[in-house]
Design an enzyme around this catalytic site. Structure first.
Site, PDB file in Angstrom:
ATOM      1  N   LYS A   1      -2.370   3.366 -16.636  1.00  0.00           N
ATOM      2  CA  LYS A   1      -1.987   4.425 -17.572  1.00  0.00           C
ATOM      3  C   LYS A   1      -2.406   5.789 -17.070  1.00  0.00           C
ATOM      4  CE  LYS A   1      -4.034   2.397 -21.063  1.00  0.00           C
ATOM      5  NZ  LYS A   1      -4.352   1.072 -20.459  1.00  0.00           N
TER       6      LYS A   1
ATOM      7  N   ALA B   1     -13.318   1.199 -21.683  1.00  0.00           N
ATOM      8  CA  ALA B   1     -12.169   1.054 -20.787  1.00  0.00           C
ATOM      9  C   ALA B   1     -12.198   2.211 -19.815  1.00  0.00           C
ATOM     10  CB  ALA B   1     -10.854   1.032 -21.569  1.00  0.00           C
ATOM     11  N   GLY B   2     -11.391   2.125 -18.784  1.00  0.00           N
ATOM     12  CA  GLY B   2     -11.389   3.199 -17.806  1.00  0.00           C
ATOM     13  C   GLY B   2     -10.034   3.420 -17.195  1.00  0.00           C
ATOM     14  N   HIS B   3      -9.797   4.644 -16.788  1.00  0.00           N
ATOM     15  CA  HIS B   3      -8.610   5.000 -16.019  1.00  0.00           C
ATOM     16  C   HIS B   3      -9.060   5.405 -14.627  1.00  0.00           C
ATOM     17  CE1 HIS B   3      -6.227   4.810 -19.552  1.00  0.00           C
ATOM     18  NE2 HIS B   3      -6.548   5.987 -20.039  1.00  0.00           N
ATOM     19  N   THR B   4      -8.387   4.899 -13.609  1.00  0.00           N
ATOM     20  CA  THR B   4      -8.624   5.364 -12.249  1.00  0.00           C
ATOM     21  C   THR B   4      -7.416   6.165 -11.804  1.00  0.00           C
ATOM     22  OG1 THR B   4      -9.999   3.445 -11.721  1.00  0.00           O
ATOM     23  CG2 THR B   4      -9.088   4.678  -9.878  1.00  0.00           C
TER      24      THR B   4
ATOM     25  N   ARG C   1     -16.374  -5.692 -13.165  1.00  0.00           N
ATOM     26  CA  ARG C   1     -16.116  -7.130 -13.171  1.00  0.00           C
ATOM     27  C   ARG C   1     -14.797  -7.454 -12.465  1.00  0.00           C
ATOM     28  NH1 ARG C   1     -16.812  -8.786 -19.457  1.00  0.00           N
ATOM     29  NH2 ARG C   1     -15.687  -6.811 -19.728  1.00  0.00           N
TER      30      ARG C   1
END
Length: 430
Positions: free
Chosen positions: A16, A39-42, A302
Site C-alpha cells: 500500500k 503494521a508497516g509500510h515499506t 517475522r
C-alpha cells in the site's frame, strides 16, 4: 474534489505504501484512518528504503499533508521515534496533523497485550504485543485516553486512574503481575505534551475544508480486508476496521465524498500471525517467494507465511470494499517460475465455493482449487507500459482481472517508485 480510499485486499503487506507513493504528486492529503504501529509500510524512493509504522506514507512526499485520523491509536514514543528518524534523513515532517480525538496507547495497554497473549498459549491470536487491541477495547469501553486529554492534566488523571482501578486487579489477580502506578503512566504521557501540541487539530474539519477548496484526499488503511475486525478471518484479525467503510468513521469524512476505492493485491498471498490460510505453501517454492519478495514483517521482522494468489479472497475484497481499481504488486516475483498456480475456488467437504464461505469452520477446512498459468522466465522490472510485458505476464494480469470484479489499473514490476505500469488513471477513472 474526490476522496480516494486505499485498502489492502489480502492479509496486509500488499504494498500500500508503494501505491500511495505512486499517487503522491497528484494528492494533497494522506490520511491514516485505522490501526496503530502494529503494521508497516515499506516505501523505496531512489534506492532509499523507508519503513513507516505509525506515520502515513504521505509523510515522504513534499507538499502532501499527512494526517493521523481519529480512528488511529497512537503510541507517542513510536510517533516521535519515527519523526526523529525521518528528520535525521532530511525528511520534513512539519506538515503532520494529528486528530485530537485519536486514542493514545498507554503503557498498561502494552503490558496487558503481552501478558494476555502469553496466557492464551495455543489459542493465541498472534498480535504484535504493541497494545493495539487493549487500547481499542478501552475505546469501546469508554475508558480510553484521547490525544486531547493530554492537554488537561486533571482529566488525564481521572481517566488513567479509572482505567487502572480495573486493570491492576486483572494484572495482579489473573496474571500475577505487579500493579501499575497511575503517576508513572501520567508522567510518561505528559512528557510528550508540548512537542505534540502544534500537531494536534480538528482534522475532520480541516479535511472538510480542504475538500471544499478542491483538494484531493487519500485515505490510507492500515492492515487489510481479511484483517478487518468485522469482515476479516475472525478472531485472527486486527482490532479496527481496515476496509473502506472504516475510512469514513476513522477520518470524519462522509461516505458521500468518497469517489474511488483502490485495493492493493499482491501477485501471491502472505500473512503474519495465526489463522487459516488455504493456499499456504510449505515447500521450496514458498521459501523462494519469501526470499525474492523480502517477505518479512516491516514492524515485527517475522517471516511471513506465503501462499499462491487467492482470487476468492480477491473477489471478496472487491465486494466488501466496493473496489473500483486494483493495484497488482510484485508481479516480478514470478519471473523465475515455469508455472503459476492461481486459486480460483475452494473445495469444502466436496462442495465447490466460488465465494468466501460465511462459516469460519468451512474456511478453515477449505482446500484451494487451482488453475495453472504458464510463467514467462524473463526479467520484467524494466517494463513501463503493458505491451512491454511478456505475453504470458500479460495473460496472467488479464486472467486475474477477469475474475476479481474490477479492473487492474496499476501493475508493480519492482520495488522502486518508478517500477510500475499504469494501465488506467486511478484519479480520473479513465
Amino acid at each position: 474534489m474526490p476522496v480516494i480510499v486505499l485498502v489492502g485486499a489480502q492479509w496486509g503487506d500488499e504494498g500500500k505504501g508503494k501505491a500511495t507513493d505512486l499517487l503522491g504528486d497528484r494528492i494533497d492529503y494522506v490520511v491514516k484512518f485505522n490501526g496503530g504501529n502494529n503494521a508497516g509500510h515499506t516505501v523505496v524512493i531512489e534506492g532509499e528504503k523507508y519503513a513507516l509504522h505509525l506515520l502515513p506514507s504521505g509523510i515522504l512526499t513534499p507538499g502532501v499533508t499527512p494526517v493521523i485520523g481519529n480512528g488511529v491509536v497512537v503510541d507517542l514514543a513510536v510517533l516521535f521515534q519515527e519523526i526523529d528518524g525521518l528528520e535525521a534523513r532530511g525528511i520534513d515532517t512539519s506538515r503532520l496533523r494529528i486528530s485530537a480525538n485519536a486514542h493514545v496507547i498507554a503503557s498498561y495497554n502494552r503490558t496487558l497485550d503481552k501478558v494476555s497473549e502469553r496466557y492464551l498459549g495455543a489459542r493465541r491470536i498472534g498480535t504484535t504485543g504493541r497494545g493495539i487491541g487493549p487500547t481499542y477495547a478501552d475505546k469501546m469501553n469508554r475508558l480510553g485516553v484521547r490525544v486531547q486529554d493530554l492537554f488537561d492534566s486533571s482529566i488525564l488523571r481521572q481517566k488513567v486512574e479509572a482505567a487502572l482501578s480495573f486493570k491492576n486487579q486483572v494484572l495482579s489477580k489473573i496474571y500475577n503481575r505487579s500493579a501499575i502506578k497511575p503517576d508513572e503512566v501520567i508522567a510518561d504521557l505528559l512528557s510528550y505534551t508540548e512537542r505534540l501540541r502544534p500537531m494536534v487539530a480538528d482534522t475532520a474539519l480541516e479535511l472538510s475544508q480542504a475538500l471544499d477548496a478542491g483538494k484531493v484526499v487519500l485515505c490510507e488503511a492500515g492492515q487489510a480486508t481479511l484483517l478487518d475486525v468485522d469482515h476479516g478471518t475472525y478472531p485472527f484479525v486486527t482490532s479496527s476496521n481496515a476496509t473502506a467503510g472504516g475510512a469514513c468513521t476513522g477520518s470524519g469524512i462522509p461516505p458521500t465524498r468518497v469517489d474511488r476505492v483502490v485495493a492493493v493485491l499482491k501477485a501471491f498471498t502472505s500473512r503474519v500471525g495465526e489463522g487459516p490460510f488455504p493456499t499456504e505453501l510449505h515447500d521450496e517454492v514458498g521459501d523462494y517467494l519469501r526470499k525474492v519478495g523480502h517477505e518479512y514483517g516491516t514492524t515485527t521482522g517475522r517471516p511471513r507465511r506465503i501462499g499462491w494468489l487467492d482470487l476468492v479472497m480477491g473477489r471478496y475484497a472487491q465486494r466488501i470494499n466496493g473496489v473500483t481499481d486494483f493495484v497488482l504488486t510484485k508481479l516480478d516475483n514470478y519471473d523465475g517460475l515455469d508455472e503459476i498456480p492461481v486459486c480460483v475456488a475452494y473445495d469444502v467437504n466436496g462442495v465447490r465455493h466460488d465465494e468466501m464461505p460465511y462459516s469460519q469452520s468451512d474456511f478453515h477446512h477449505a482446500t484451494p482449487i487451482y488453475e495453472t498459468l504458464p510463467g514467462w522466465k524473463k526479467d520484467i522490472s524494466g517494463a513501463r507500459v503493458f505491451a512491454d510485458l511478456p505475453e504470458n505476464a500479460q495473460r496472467f494480469v488479464e486472467f486475474v482481472e477477469a475474475r476479481i470484479g474490477a479492473r487492474i489499473s496499476v501493475v508493480g514490476v519492482g520495488p522502486g517508485r518508478e517500477e510500475v505500469i499504469e494501465r488506467h488513471s486511478v484519479l480520473s477513472g479513465s
